[in-house]
Motif scaffolding. Structure first.
Motif: not given
Length: 399
Positions: A332, A369, A372-375, A378, A380-381, A384-385, A388
């Motif tokens: 990410t 960063h 590891r905060e998001s995947d 996907t 969504e991941g 999300d990053a 963030w």
């Protein structure tokens, strides 16, 4: 040969309007299946009527306002000499944040993604899932999506529309993949080429928007001034052509007649060149692998001219070096780089930070960063990053 159907995402922007110009000059080759735009209701309505588009999508606005604008423009044409094919043109209208996705899903032969920013990710994936060829001008969706996007695409389903990557794709037709030694991405150097970091401290937003060659939107033009755009293009080249970062070079070429080059292992280099405009890359995105006639004016070789090349100044313009680090880290991190930049660019144009603070802010957000905060596997991941990074950038800048 039946015409190719095209969905144009971001139809009222620079890429979209030029694409419709190409299509309008080649109506025997293309039809328009869908249009999407952000908020320019009046221009979208005119485009929809001019091409009698079945589906028209607007991200922000009113369906009733768009319907009225379409009706009023169609009526004005009927009163004149223009004759629409149908007695009453009434397209399907989609309004809302998923407008571009709806246009991308229509199943057009080609989807031109010309929107700006990370909002292009879902439409990119929608076009790939629908089986359409993706003419990609929205580099951010590939950069932040990374493996998520490349895994979703079948071979040759993504055709680059960035002039640099279109140039590389064209040049690669001169040899086999295993014969490539390196890619050479050219850069104009922007409006501040040759300045030191200290000389960039007092740059104004108006100066940053004065690109020497291209007319683009605020974000992309500012990115060209900071060279963040070139950093994004290095990541994009890696993802599109599967070339390691240490074999992708950036060279400053102010005239931008050579759009990029491919160096082969025998020592030869193949370059694609032409006027510093986007018409040819856009047209090729729509017609690939064929070329259309008379899209732009070629170089005039009867005139004396000189072209310059120089190394990139990483000290004054560290964005490319940072992008390489981000690209190597993967996951990410590219999404964080891109999102932090968008926040910093807005802050610069609002007068809250200085020009050199843009890339400095990106670097601080990237450093914060962990990955590891998001995947990254996907949507969504990735988003999300993105979210963030926007929050972190706002905090870093005191917004």
């Amino acid at each position: 040969m039946s015409p190719r159907s095209v969905a144009v995402l971001g139809s009222t922007g620079s890429i979209g309007t030029q694409a419709l110009d190409v299509i309008g000059r080649n109506r025997d080759r293309f039809t328009v299946a869908a249009l999407s735009a952000g908020s320019n209701t009046s221009l979208l309505a005119r485009q929809a009527v001019d091409f009698e588009v079945p589906l028209v999508a607007l991200a922000t606005g009113s369906a009733d306002d768009l319907r009225r604008a379409i009706g009023a423009y169609a009526a004005s044409l009927r009163r004149g000499s223009h004759a629409l094919r149908g007695p009453a043109y009434a397209p399907e209208i989609v309004v809302g944040k998923e407008a571009a996705e709806a246009a991308a899903r229509v199943g057009a032969d080609v989807v031109l993604n010309g929107v700006t920013g990370s909002i292009g990710l879902r439409p990119t994936l929608a076009a790939l899932a629908a089986g359409s060829v993706l003419a990609l001008a929205n580099k951010e969706s590939l950069i932040i999506g990374g493996d998520l996007v490349t895994r979703a695409a079948r071979p040759d389903q993504i055709i680059p529309v960035d002039s640099e990557h279109s140039a590389i794709a064209q040049s690669l037709r001169g040899g086999r993949a295993e014969e490539v030694r390196r890619l050479v991405v050219t850069a104009s150097g922007g409006p501040f080429r040759g300045r030191s970091r200290a000389e960039l401290a007092d740059v104004t937003p108006e100066q940053a928007l004065a690109h020497p060659n291209f007319s683009m939107g605020r974000v992309i033009t500012t990115n060209s001034a900071t060279l963040v755009n070139k950093g994004l293009e290095v990541i994009e080249a890696h993802l599109l052509f599967d070339i390691p970062f240490d074999r992708i070079d950036v060279v400053v070429h102010p005239q931008q007649q050579i759009h990029s080059m491919v160096e082969f292992r025998d020592g030869s280099t193949i370059a694609q060149l032409g006027p510093p405009r986007m018409l040819v890359p856009i047209a090729l995105g729509l017609s690939w692998p064929e070329r259309l006639d008379d899209i732009d004016v070629p170089c005039d070789w009867s005139m004396a001219q000189s072209w310059d090349f120089a190394p990139l100044d990483d000290e004054a313009f560290p964005a490319v070096r940072l992008a390489r680090q981000v690209g190597e880290a993967g996951g990410t991190f590219p999404a964080v780089y891109n999102a932090a930049n968008e926040v910093a660019v807005d802050a610069f144009h609002e007068g809250r930070i200085g020009f050199v603070d843009i890339v400095d802010a990106i670097a601080r957000v990237v450093d914060a960063h962990t990955g590891r905060e998001s995947d990254a596997s996907t949507v969504e991941g990735v988003l999300d990053a993105d979210a963030w990074a926007r929050e972190q950038a706002a905090a870093e800048l005191g917004l």
